[in-house]
Write an enzyme that holds these catalytic residues in place. Structure first.
Site, PDB file in Angstrom:
ATOM      1  N   GLU A   1      34.482  37.773  31.232  1.00 15.21           N
ATOM      2  CA  GLU A   1      34.662  37.360  32.620  1.00 15.21           C
ATOM      3  C   GLU A   1      34.008  38.412  33.513  1.00 15.21           C
ATOM      4  OE1 GLU A   1      38.382  35.800  35.384  1.00 15.21           O
ATOM      5  OE2 GLU A   1      38.782  36.724  33.445  1.00 15.21           O
TER       6      GLU A   1
ATOM      7  N   ASP B   1      43.000  39.997  43.825  1.00 18.35           N
ATOM      8  CA  ASP B   1      42.734  41.219  43.080  1.00 18.35           C
ATOM      9  C   ASP B   1      43.652  42.364  43.482  1.00 18.35           C
ATOM     10  OD1 ASP B   1      40.640  40.084  41.625  1.00 18.35           O
ATOM     11  OD2 ASP B   1      39.207  40.469  43.225  1.00 18.35           O
TER      12      ASP B   1
END
Length: 266
Positions: free
Chosen positions: A49, A60
């Protein structure tokens, strides 16, 4: 069959759990990113990824946010990442999945974006802020280009939503192990097992668990709970950012090997 589906089918035949490392493109630079992809590919990664740096990364945690900030300060842009991938992906065995935010796609236009990522050899997309209600507009053109759109299921998702996501997700289904952002945690929450069992009741598609896995023992745990893939992000990003690029690359190679060894069935 897509590259990702093919990889999971092979792993299933071998009774293996997939290892999916995550790194941020352009941290510290794209040359190091290309080297990191090759190193992960040759040290146990089954799928990789790759995060596209974004200025407002809502999903995030601090480690990946900091990496994205450094990458943006270095001038990393989607176009330069795709140019790097175009050169790098032909030598990789592991399919590449881009982790990118929906605005980046809309800004370029869905068809234009998909043409670019397909030309770069990208096999799948994770778009964490893509509303399920808008997924169809990206799913159909992505599927036509052989790109899997991988959707996320959170611990807070309702049964109806889980069923809808499970029907639509391609390649595999990304189970978010925690409520909140990415990051390293001391243990995998027990409700991940509940979520795995709940989703498994409605689909036989591969299930990957991410957000919070940072140690080999945690990867083993989610494998034992029935996950088809362990997704590890912040722990790779942190190691790659420590010391010189050469030291970071050495660290992720060793870590990748240890994770793969931990989830291989004996």
């Amino acid at each position: 069959m897509t590259a990702i589906s093919d990889r999971f089918e092979t792993l299933k035949q071998n009774q293996e759990c997939a290892l999916i490392p995550f790194i941020t493109a352009g941290d510290p630079d794209l040359e190091t990113t290309a080297a990191a992809l090759k190193i992960l590919d040759s040290n146990g990664a089954d799928i990789i990824e790759l995060g596209i740096p974004y200025s407002d990364p809502l999903a995030d945690g601090p480690v990946i946010q900091a990496a994205a900030t450094r990458a943006l300060q270095n001038g990393t842009k989607l176009e330069s990442v795709l140019e790097m991938l175009k050169v790098t992906t032909p030598s990789l065995q592991a399919p590449i999945v881009l982790f990118t935010y929906y605005n980046s796609i809309l800004h370029r236009g869905i068809d234009n974006f998909l043409e670019q990522v397909a030309a770069a050899g990208v096999a799948g997309l994770v778009v964490p802020d893509l509303p399920l209600e808008e997924a169809a507009g990206l799913l159909k053109p992505a599927t036509e280009r052989g790109i899997d759109l991988i959707l996320l299921i959170a611990p807070t998702s309702s049964s109806e939503r889980i069923e809808a996501i499970a029907r639509s997700s391609q390649g595999f289904i990304y189970l978010v192990s925690v409520t909140g952002v990415t990051g390293m945690r001391s243990q995998v929450e027990g409700r991940v097992l509940d979520l795995l069992q709940k989703v498994r009741q409605v689909t036989d598609k591969p299930l990957g668990v991410g957000f919070g896995i940072s140690q080999p023992a945690q990867a083993t745990q989610v494998r034992d709970w029935g996950a088809d893939a362990a997704i590890v992000g912040s722990a790779f990003v942190q190691r790659l950012a420590t010391g010189t690029p050469a030291e970071g690359l050495s660290a992720i190679a060793e870590f990748c090997q240890s994770l793969k060894a931990a989830i291989k069935t004996s």
